[in-house]
Design a protein around this motif. Structure first.
Motif, PDB file in Angstrom:
ATOM      1  N   ARG A  50      52.037  51.964  32.426  1.00  0.00           N
ATOM      2  CA  ARG A  50      53.099  51.174  31.717  1.00  0.00           C
ATOM      3  C   ARG A  50      52.740  49.677  30.887  1.00  0.00           C
ATOM      4  O   ARG A  50      53.532  50.050  29.897  1.00  0.00           O
ATOM      5  CB  ARG A  50      54.180  51.016  33.362  1.00  0.00           C
ATOM      6  N   ALA A  51      52.298  49.304  31.641  1.00  0.00           N
ATOM      7  CA  ALA A  51      51.762  48.026  30.631  1.00  0.00           C
ATOM      8  C   ALA A  51      50.586  47.720  31.329  1.00  0.00           C
ATOM      9  O   ALA A  51      49.587  47.986  32.246  1.00  0.00           O
ATOM     10  CB  ALA A  51      53.570  47.398  31.592  1.00  0.00           C
ATOM     11  N   GLY A  52      50.181  46.443  30.688  1.00  0.00           N
ATOM     12  CA  GLY A  52      48.876  45.487  30.887  1.00  0.00           C
ATOM     13  C   GLY A  52      49.156  44.865  32.712  1.00  0.00           C
ATOM     14  O   GLY A  52      49.816  44.084  33.412  1.00  0.00           O
ATOM     15  N   PHE A  53      48.293  43.783  32.255  1.00  0.00           N
ATOM     16  CA  PHE A  53      48.090  42.541  33.474  1.00  0.00           C
ATOM     17  C   PHE A  53      49.315  41.985  33.398  1.00  0.00           C
ATOM     18  O   PHE A  53      49.778  41.502  34.329  1.00  0.00           O
ATOM     19  CB  PHE A  53      46.661  42.503  33.404  1.00  0.00           C
ATOM     20  N   GLU A  54      49.897  41.410  32.257  1.00  0.00           N
ATOM     21  CA  GLU A  54      50.854  40.256  32.021  1.00  0.00           C
ATOM     22  C   GLU A  54      52.126  41.214  33.179  1.00  0.00           C
ATOM     23  O   GLU A  54      53.058  40.079  33.927  1.00  0.00           O
ATOM     24  CB  GLU A  54      52.009  40.145  30.820  1.00  0.00           C
ATOM     25  N   LEU A  55      52.516  41.996  32.616  1.00  0.00           N
ATOM     26  CA  LEU A  55      53.869  42.244  33.661  1.00  0.00           C
ATOM     27  C   LEU A  55      52.949  42.526  35.274  1.00  0.00           C
ATOM     28  O   LEU A  55      53.869  42.010  35.369  1.00  0.00           O
ATOM     29  CB  LEU A  55      54.066  44.127  33.146  1.00  0.00           C
ATOM     30  N   LEU A  56      51.951  43.447  35.425  1.00  0.00           N
ATOM     31  CA  LEU A  56      51.704  43.049  36.506  1.00  0.00           C
ATOM     32  C   LEU A  56      51.875  41.890  37.116  1.00  0.00           C
ATOM     33  O   LEU A  56      52.455  41.414  38.454  1.00  0.00           O
ATOM     34  CB  LEU A  56      50.069  43.606  36.983  1.00  0.00           C
ATOM     35  N   ARG A 106      50.970  45.159  49.258  1.00  0.00           N
ATOM     36  CA  ARG A 106      51.629  45.070  48.202  1.00  0.00           C
ATOM     37  C   ARG A 106      51.346  44.743  47.009  1.00  0.00           C
ATOM     38  O   ARG A 106      51.938  46.122  46.303  1.00  0.00           O
ATOM     39  CB  ARG A 106      52.721  43.312  48.911  1.00  0.00           C
ATOM     40  N   ILE A 107      50.396  44.086  46.701  1.00  0.00           N
ATOM     41  CA  ILE A 107      49.452  44.277  45.101  1.00  0.00           C
ATOM     42  C   ILE A 107      49.374  45.615  44.879  1.00  0.00           C
ATOM     43  O   ILE A 107      49.757  45.693  43.548  1.00  0.00           O
ATOM     44  CB  ILE A 107      48.693  43.366  45.472  1.00  0.00           C
ATOM     45  N   LYS A 108      48.479  46.529  45.792  1.00  0.00           N
ATOM     46  CA  LYS A 108      47.924  47.789  45.389  1.00  0.00           C
ATOM     47  C   LYS A 108      48.964  48.971  45.218  1.00  0.00           C
ATOM     48  O   LYS A 108      49.212  49.837  44.125  1.00  0.00           O
ATOM     49  CB  LYS A 108      47.158  47.966  46.826  1.00  0.00           C
ATOM     50  N   MET A 109      50.024  48.625  46.069  1.00  0.00           N
ATOM     51  CA  MET A 109      51.656  49.330  45.547  1.00  0.00           C
ATOM     52  C   MET A 109      52.177  48.856  44.642  1.00  0.00           C
ATOM     53  O   MET A 109      52.460  49.890  43.789  1.00  0.00           O
ATOM     54  CB  MET A 109      52.514  49.129  46.869  1.00  0.00           C
ATOM     55  N   LEU A 110      52.101  47.690  43.949  1.00  0.00           N
ATOM     56  CA  LEU A 110      53.139  47.845  42.824  1.00  0.00           C
ATOM     57  C   LEU A 110      52.004  48.646  41.451  1.00  0.00           C
ATOM     58  O   LEU A 110      52.402  48.870  40.631  1.00  0.00           O
ATOM     59  CB  LEU A 110      52.821  46.128  42.535  1.00  0.00           C
ATOM     60  N   LYS A 111      50.853  48.243  41.657  1.00  0.00           N
ATOM     61  CA  LYS A 111      49.939  48.716  40.848  1.00  0.00           C
ATOM     62  C   LYS A 111      50.021  49.932  40.410  1.00  0.00           C
ATOM     63  O   LYS A 111      50.167  50.391  39.623  1.00  0.00           O
ATOM     64  CB  LYS A 111      48.261  48.134  41.185  1.00  0.00           C
TER      65      LYS A 111
END
Length: 83
Positions: free
Chosen positions: A70-76, A59-64
């Protein structure tokens, strides 16, 4: 062996798969499994697995992938924690 835990039959399967001449790639696969024989036997014997953890990682890889460029680590981080 995959549907019912039968790790004790695994060494016999390795020998049979290594001896086959019809499918050389199967024999090579069996030989590579010997490198980590204890882990493979445990995976075929024990009843517990890491399926839940793998689901979260997937799930985390899909979100990434969805957020690529689009954005950095904070949005992820926000998407992972709020999802």
């Amino acid at each position: 062996m995959l549907t019912h835990p039968q790790g004790d039959r695994f060494p016999a399967w390795i020998e049979a798969a290594s001896a086959t001449t019809e499918l050389p790639s199967l024999g090579q696969f069996a030989q590579h499994l010997l490198r980590d024989l204890d882990a493979v036997t445990a995976g075929l014997t024990l009843h517990w697995n890491s399926g839940v953890v793998e689901g979260h990682v997937n799930r985390i890889k899909m979100l990434k992938r969805q957020m690529f460029g689009r954005a950095g680590f904070e949005l992820l981080r926000k998407r992972v924690l709020l999802a």
